[in-house]
Design a protein around this motif. Structure first.
Motif, PDB file in Angstrom:
ATOM      1  N   TYR A 197       0.830  -1.207   0.000  1.00 34.36           N
ATOM      2  CA  TYR A 197       0.000   0.000   0.000  1.00 34.36           C
ATOM      3  C   TYR A 197       0.868   1.262   0.000  1.00 34.36           C
ATOM      4  CZ  TYR A 197      -3.697   3.288   1.257  1.00 34.36           C
ATOM      5  OH  TYR A 197      -4.576   4.350   1.269  1.00 34.36           O
ATOM      6  N   SER A 198       1.998   1.207   0.692  1.00 32.75           N
ATOM      7  CA  SER A 198       2.870   2.386   0.739  1.00 32.75           C
ATOM      8  C   SER A 198       3.410   2.743  -0.638  1.00 32.75           C
ATOM      9  CB  SER A 198       4.030   2.142   1.710  1.00 32.75           C
ATOM     10  OG  SER A 198       4.988   1.243   1.160  1.00 32.75           O
ATOM     11  N   HIS A 199       3.509   1.756  -1.520  1.00 33.60           N
ATOM     12  CA  HIS A 199       4.013   2.002  -2.868  1.00 33.60           C
ATOM     13  C   HIS A 199       2.895   2.230  -3.887  1.00 33.60           C
ATOM     14  CE1 HIS A 199       8.152   1.093  -1.826  1.00 33.60           C
ATOM     15  NE2 HIS A 199       7.784  -0.051  -1.298  1.00 33.60           N
ATOM     16  N   PHE A 200       1.777   1.525  -3.731  1.00 29.83           N
ATOM     17  CA  PHE A 200       0.758   1.526  -4.780  1.00 29.83           C
ATOM     18  C   PHE A 200      -0.637   1.878  -4.267  1.00 29.83           C
ATOM     19  CE2 PHE A 200       3.869  -1.905  -5.849  1.00 29.83           C
ATOM     20  CZ  PHE A 200       4.557  -1.183  -6.820  1.00 29.83           C
ATOM     21  N   GLY A 201      -0.713   2.463  -3.084  1.00 24.75           N
ATOM     22  CA  GLY A 201      -2.006   2.810  -2.521  1.00 24.75           C
ATOM     23  C   GLY A 201      -2.555   4.139  -2.986  1.00 24.75           C
ATOM     24  N   ASP A 202      -1.984   4.682  -4.048  1.00 28.72           N
ATOM     25  CA  ASP A 202      -2.510   5.939  -4.590  1.00 28.72           C
ATOM     26  C   ASP A 202      -3.884   5.745  -5.216  1.00 28.72           C
ATOM     27  OD1 ASP A 202      -1.407   4.360  -6.559  1.00 28.72           O
ATOM     28  OD2 ASP A 202      -0.155   5.932  -7.434  1.00 28.72           O
ATOM     29  N   ILE A 203      -4.094   4.565  -5.838  1.00 26.71           N
ATOM     30  CA  ILE A 203      -5.369   4.244  -6.465  1.00 26.71           C
ATOM     31  C   ILE A 203      -5.863   2.931  -5.876  1.00 26.71           C
ATOM     32  CG2 ILE A 203      -6.603   3.920  -8.642  1.00 26.71           C
ATOM     33  CD1 ILE A 203      -5.101   6.579  -8.385  1.00 26.71           C
ATOM     34  N   ILE A 204      -7.078   2.912  -5.348  1.00 21.39           N
ATOM     35  CA  ILE A 204      -7.614   1.669  -4.803  1.00 21.39           C
ATOM     36  C   ILE A 204      -9.033   1.448  -5.314  1.00 21.39           C
ATOM     37  CG2 ILE A 204      -6.209   1.894  -2.712  1.00 21.39           C
ATOM     38  CD1 ILE A 204      -8.728   2.602  -1.158  1.00 21.39           C
ATOM     39  N   LEU A 212      -8.206  -3.334  -3.209  1.00 18.16           N
ATOM     40  CA  LEU A 212      -7.251  -3.760  -4.229  1.00 18.16           C
ATOM     41  C   LEU A 212      -6.654  -2.559  -4.938  1.00 18.16           C
ATOM     42  CD1 LEU A 212      -9.428  -6.574  -5.878  1.00 18.16           C
ATOM     43  CD2 LEU A 212      -7.595  -6.919  -4.215  1.00 18.16           C
ATOM     44  N   GLY A 213      -5.565  -2.799  -5.646  1.00 18.29           N
ATOM     45  CA  GLY A 213      -4.943  -1.751  -6.437  1.00 18.29           C
ATOM     46  C   GLY A 213      -4.155  -2.340  -7.583  1.00 18.29           C
ATOM     47  N   LEU A 214      -3.382  -1.488  -8.266  1.00 17.30           N
ATOM     48  CA  LEU A 214      -2.524  -1.904  -9.365  1.00 17.30           C
ATOM     49  C   LEU A 214      -1.074  -1.706  -8.970  1.00 17.30           C
ATOM     50  CD1 LEU A 214      -4.249  -0.372 -12.531  1.00 17.30           C
ATOM     51  CD2 LEU A 214      -4.090  -2.780 -11.952  1.00 17.30           C
ATOM     52  N   ASN A 215      -0.239  -2.716  -9.184  1.00 16.57           N
ATOM     53  CA  ASN A 215       1.190  -2.542  -8.926  1.00 16.57           C
ATOM     54  C   ASN A 215       1.874  -1.981 -10.169  1.00 16.57           C
ATOM     55  OD1 ASN A 215       1.499  -4.708 -10.697  1.00 16.57           O
ATOM     56  ND2 ASN A 215       1.856  -6.202  -9.065  1.00 16.57           N
ATOM     57  N   HIS A 216       3.203  -1.956 -10.166  1.00 19.17           N
ATOM     58  CA  HIS A 216       3.941  -1.355 -11.275  1.00 19.17           C
ATOM     59  C   HIS A 216       3.925  -2.222 -12.532  1.00 19.17           C
ATOM     60  CE1 HIS A 216       6.419  -3.916  -8.922  1.00 19.17           C
ATOM     61  NE2 HIS A 216       7.572  -3.644  -9.472  1.00 19.17           N
ATOM     62  N   HIS A 217       3.392  -3.451 -12.430  1.00 21.97           N
ATOM     63  CA  HIS A 217       3.180  -4.298 -13.602  1.00 21.97           C
ATOM     64  C   HIS A 217       1.765  -4.130 -14.159  1.00 21.97           C
ATOM     65  CE1 HIS A 217       6.800  -6.526 -12.356  1.00 21.97           C
ATOM     66  NE2 HIS A 217       6.271  -6.579 -11.159  1.00 21.97           N
ATOM     67  N   ARG A 218       0.969  -3.314 -13.483  1.00 29.23           N
ATOM     68  CA  ARG A 218      -0.464  -3.189 -13.760  1.00 29.23           C
ATOM     69  C   ARG A 218      -1.184  -4.510 -13.498  1.00 29.23           C
ATOM     70  NH1 ARG A 218      -2.611   1.099 -15.484  1.00 29.23           N
ATOM     71  NH2 ARG A 218      -4.368   0.061 -16.504  1.00 29.23           N
ATOM     72  N   GLU A 219      -0.702  -5.226 -12.493  1.00 26.20           N
ATOM     73  CA  GLU A 219      -1.351  -6.442 -12.024  1.00 26.20           C
ATOM     74  C   GLU A 219      -1.995  -6.151 -10.670  1.00 26.20           C
ATOM     75  OE1 GLU A 219      -1.696  -9.262 -13.554  1.00 26.20           O
ATOM     76  OE2 GLU A 219      -0.292  -9.073 -15.241  1.00 26.20           O
ATOM     77  N   THR A 220      -2.949  -7.012 -10.292  1.00 24.11           N
ATOM     78  CA  THR A 220      -3.683  -6.814  -9.051  1.00 24.11           C
ATOM     79  C   THR A 220      -2.779  -6.962  -7.833  1.00 24.11           C
ATOM     80  OG1 THR A 220      -5.696  -7.687 -10.064  1.00 24.11           O
ATOM     81  CG2 THR A 220      -5.630  -7.612  -7.654  1.00 24.11           C
ATOM     82  N   VAL A 221      -2.898  -6.015  -6.901  1.00 23.77           N
ATOM     83  CA  VAL A 221      -2.226  -6.118  -5.611  1.00 23.77           C
ATOM     84  C   VAL A 221      -3.286  -5.958  -4.526  1.00 23.77           C
ATOM     85  CG1 VAL A 221      -1.666  -3.642  -5.619  1.00 23.77           C
ATOM     86  CG2 VAL A 221      -0.384  -5.197  -4.151  1.00 23.77           C
TER      87      VAL A 221
END
Length: 361
Positions: free
Chosen positions: A5-12, A31-40
């Motif tokens: 979340y600290s890295h990719f919690g900008d969009i949930i 849920l969110g998107l990681n830097h691969h645009r995969e689900t995190v």
């Protein structure tokens, strides 16, 4: 989950589903998107009900676990209680509505049009996705109402009141990482259902929930490993910009960016005004869609009315066209944001919690 979340919690995204456990409690998943645009996966909860009070408690508890770092944007369905709770707990977070859920609701309320008017589907979706300007969006909406004589349709009237949450002309004003729906939740729930039984108790349920989360993490590690040992295929091998970002972007993002570079060839500078700040109108000659691009040579800042960088995090073809005209061969480093870089998760910097995309320095 906290580190992710600290890295990719900008969009949930947040959505609820039923029939996952013995007690039939609604399952909510962040849920969110990681830097691969995969689900995190950021978190999950079993709720007793879906009231305003329950959602307020949930969002407050979730943010407390995440060091009070609020997202820039949250996607949900049109649940009124959820919407009210977001206003209470995250008043500065942009609340966007899932376009897929909108379409599902349209089938319930406008089924006769979808069945009998073959063009209505296209006209309705165009109002959601195709118009970058407010005037164009409003004109298209009114033309649709007139064409199908649905001025008095209550569902459409109520939906239009929420246009700032779903129309492209408004959604593009904030960072969404290219997300438009809560389909991440639908996909995750499908994965979850593959290894669940309705008679599971809570302990058994969350044991299997964690198993699915770990599967997502394993997939991310696999993609991460492959990306670090594979150089992307450049369609323009001599392009300095493509060579620059090929070593920085994750493969998925590189492919999206490479498409923007390819489209530069189709664009023209339709108007220019070179002064202290350079101003250009960029578009395809004799076609719809013209965008204003501003370039400030003093601080090397670039902006475009299309707002792809502000909303998605990569430069658009219009801005790249101006850089090409100015014979600027490399993108200023500030326009390659950490969120999409190969090493987005390196270090402890929590750079995804600001309500503005801050350029890297």
């Amino acid at each position: 989950m906290i580190i992710d979340y600290s890295h990719f919690g900008d969009i949930i995204t947040f959505d609820t589903t039923y029939s996952t456990n013995r007690d039939a409690r609604p399952l909510g998943v962040f849920l969110g998107l990681n830097h691969h645009r995969e689900t995190v996966v950021f978190g999950g909860t079993l709720l007793y009900d879906e009231t305003i009070e329950s959602f307020v408690w949930l969002f407050e508890t979730f943010l407390e676990a995440m060091s009070e770092m609020k997202p820039i944007t949250i996607f949900t369905n049109q649940d009124a209680a959820m919407s009210t709770a977001i206003k209470v707990v995250m008043p500065k977070t942009y609340h966007a509505l899932c376009s897929w859920h909108m379409w599902q609701n349209a089938e319930k309320h406008l089924g006769h049009l979808l069945k009998n008017e073959s063009q209505f589907n296209n006209d309705f979706l165009a109002c959601i996705y195709e118009y970058d300007g407010e005037d164009g969006c409003l004109k298209a909406w009114n033309e649709m109402l007139d064409k199908y004589d649905v001025y008095e349709n209550k569902w459409l009237i109520d939906l239009f009141k929420l246009k700032e949450k779903w129309a492209q002309a408004y959604v593009k004003r904030t960072f969404t990482a290219g997300m438009k729906t809560t389909q991440l939740s639908e996909s995750f729930n499908a994965d979850l259902n593959d290894c669940l039984h309705i008679d599971f108790n809570i302990v058994e349920f969350f044991t299997h929930f964690e198993r699915v989360v770990n599967q997502k993490r394993d997939k991310e590690l696999e993609v991460e490993h492959n990306s670090r040992h594979k150089f992307p295929r450049l369609k323009l091998k001599s392009s300095p910009i493509l060579n620059q970002v090929a070593t920085m972007y994750m493969p998925t993002l590189f492919d999206l960016f490479q498409t923007e570079v390819e489209e530069v060839m189709a664009l023209s500078i339709l108007k220019s005004n070179v002064s202290q700040t350079h101003s250009y109108v960029v578009g395809v000659f004799n076609q719809y869609g013209k965008y204003e691009v501003m370039w400030n040579p003093l601080d090397e800042t670039l902006s475009c009315s299309y707002r792809k960088f502000e909303s998605f995090g990569i430069l658009c073809r219009h801005g790249l066209k101006v850089l090409d005209v100015l014979d600027i061969k490399l993108i200023p480093n500030r326009y390659i944001i950490k969120r999409w870089r190969r090493y987005a998760k390196d270090g402890s910097e929590k750079n995804c919690t600001s309500h503005n995309i801050k350029p890297d320095t």
